[in-house]
Design an enzyme around this catalytic site. Structure first.
Site, PDB file in Angstrom:
ATOM      1  CB  CYS A 178      -0.840   0.081   1.154  1.00 18.57           C
ATOM      2  SG  CYS A 178      -1.778   1.390   1.406  1.00 18.57           S
ATOM      3  CD  GLU A 179       0.088   5.286  -4.047  1.00 18.76           C
ATOM      4  OE1 GLU A 179      -0.762   6.339  -4.117  1.00 18.76           O
ATOM      5  OE2 GLU A 179       0.470   4.606  -4.855  1.00 18.76           O
ATOM      6  CG  HIS A 180      -2.658   5.702   1.061  1.00 22.16           C
ATOM      7  ND1 HIS A 180      -3.690   4.815   0.587  1.00 22.16           N
ATOM      8  CD2 HIS A 180      -2.434   6.525  -0.211  1.00 22.16           C
ATOM      9  CE1 HIS A 180      -4.245   5.372  -0.649  1.00 22.16           C
ATOM     10  NE2 HIS A 180      -3.240   6.479  -1.131  1.00 22.16           N
ATOM     11  CG  HIS A 181      -1.024   3.246   6.006  1.00 22.23           C
ATOM     12  ND1 HIS A 181      -2.340   3.221   5.254  1.00 22.23           N
ATOM     13  CD2 HIS A 181      -1.130   4.416   6.793  1.00 22.23           C
ATOM     14  CE1 HIS A 181      -3.110   4.371   5.711  1.00 22.23           C
ATOM     15  NE2 HIS A 181      -2.509   4.993   6.714  1.00 22.23           N
ATOM     16  CD  GLN A 209      -7.837  -4.699  -3.879  1.00 22.98           C
ATOM     17  OE1 GLN A 209      -7.542  -4.695  -2.642  1.00 22.98           O
ATOM     18  NE2 GLN A 209      -8.932  -5.560  -4.483  1.00 22.98           N
ATOM     19  CG  HIS A 261      -5.952  -3.846   1.909  1.00 21.26           C
ATOM     20  ND1 HIS A 261      -5.082  -2.702   0.967  1.00 21.26           N
ATOM     21  CD2 HIS A 261      -6.752  -4.262   0.960  1.00 21.26           C
ATOM     22  CE1 HIS A 261      -5.761  -2.955  -0.400  1.00 21.26           C
ATOM     23  NE2 HIS A 261      -6.800  -3.908  -0.409  1.00 21.26           N
ATOM     24  CB  CYS A 285      -3.116  -0.125   5.880  1.00 28.15           C
ATOM     25  SG  CYS A 285      -4.148  -0.101   4.499  1.00 28.15           S
TER      26      CYS A 285
END
Length: 212
Positions: free
Chosen positions: A101-104, A142, A170, A172
């Site tokens: 995941c690019e956010h976390h 995703q 996920h 996250c």
């Protein structure tokens, strides 16, 4: 030769899915230095025995988990396209997906189900999972991953239609935030014939069925 996991050297011009049997040692050193600082900032002692080699291991792991940046999904498909007079649905289902995941920068993982209807050409079946890896082994969301796989197959093979469904868990969501351990995210993307309800329903029924 290093016996650890091997990843492509980012300075090399590689195509398809070739594996380069060496590390980019300069990049490993730079990343290791950054991870050493991370360990210090979270309150750890990077000099203790268990952590002495952790920055280097983290650097190698991160490069492996993101080696999709070095892969060309279009070239992967082009390497095994064959003329064939077949116009029924081709499905490769239950393809393992591992991404970040690019956010976390936490993993998400699950399965992809991919179908296409040939339009004069078929592709070697092993190339479909390799295309999934080429896009999944990057920092991702995703939704974008689903579209990228669909678009690559559509633009390269020019089939009558493409269908992609991805189901993932996920970390996250399960390790932080709402901490819902059993949540599954499903995304889908379609082109051509798969935009028609009848074809799409057939695809969804087939990926839901089990071999006897």
């Amino acid at each position: 030769m290093n016996n650890d996991t091997h990843i492509p050297d980012r300075d090399d011009d590689i195509s398809g899915y070739q594996k380069i049997d060496r590390y980019n040692h300069g990049l490993i050193e730079k990343l290791s230095a950054n991870y050493l600082d991370v360990l210090k900032h979270i309150g750890e002692n990077p000099e203790r025995e268990g952590l002495l080699k952790t920055p280097e291991r983290m650097a190698k792991a991160m490069l492996y988990l993101t080696h999709g940046y070095d892969l060309n999904a279009t070239e992967i498909l082009n390497s095994a396209m064959f003329k064939e007079d077949y116009s029924q649905m081709v499905i490769v289902k239950d393809i393992e997906v591992y991404s970040m995941c690019e956010h976390h920068m936490l993993p998400f993982f699950g399965k992809a189900h991919i179908a296409y209807i040939p339009n004069g050409y078929v592709v070697g079946l092993s190339k479909i999972p390799r295309v999934v890896d080429a896009f999944a082994r990057r920092l991702q969301v995703q939704e974008r991953l689903t579209n990228e796989i669909r678009d690559c197959i559509q633009q390269t093979l020019n089939p009558i239609g493409v269908g992609v469904v991805i189901e993932c868990r996920h970390l996250c969501m399960s390790m932080r935030g709402v901490q819902k351990q059993n949540s599954v995210t499903t995304t889908s993307a379609f082109t051509g014939e798969f935009l028609k309800e009848k074809t799409r329903t057939e695809f969804l029924n087939l990926i839901s069925s089990k071999l006897s």
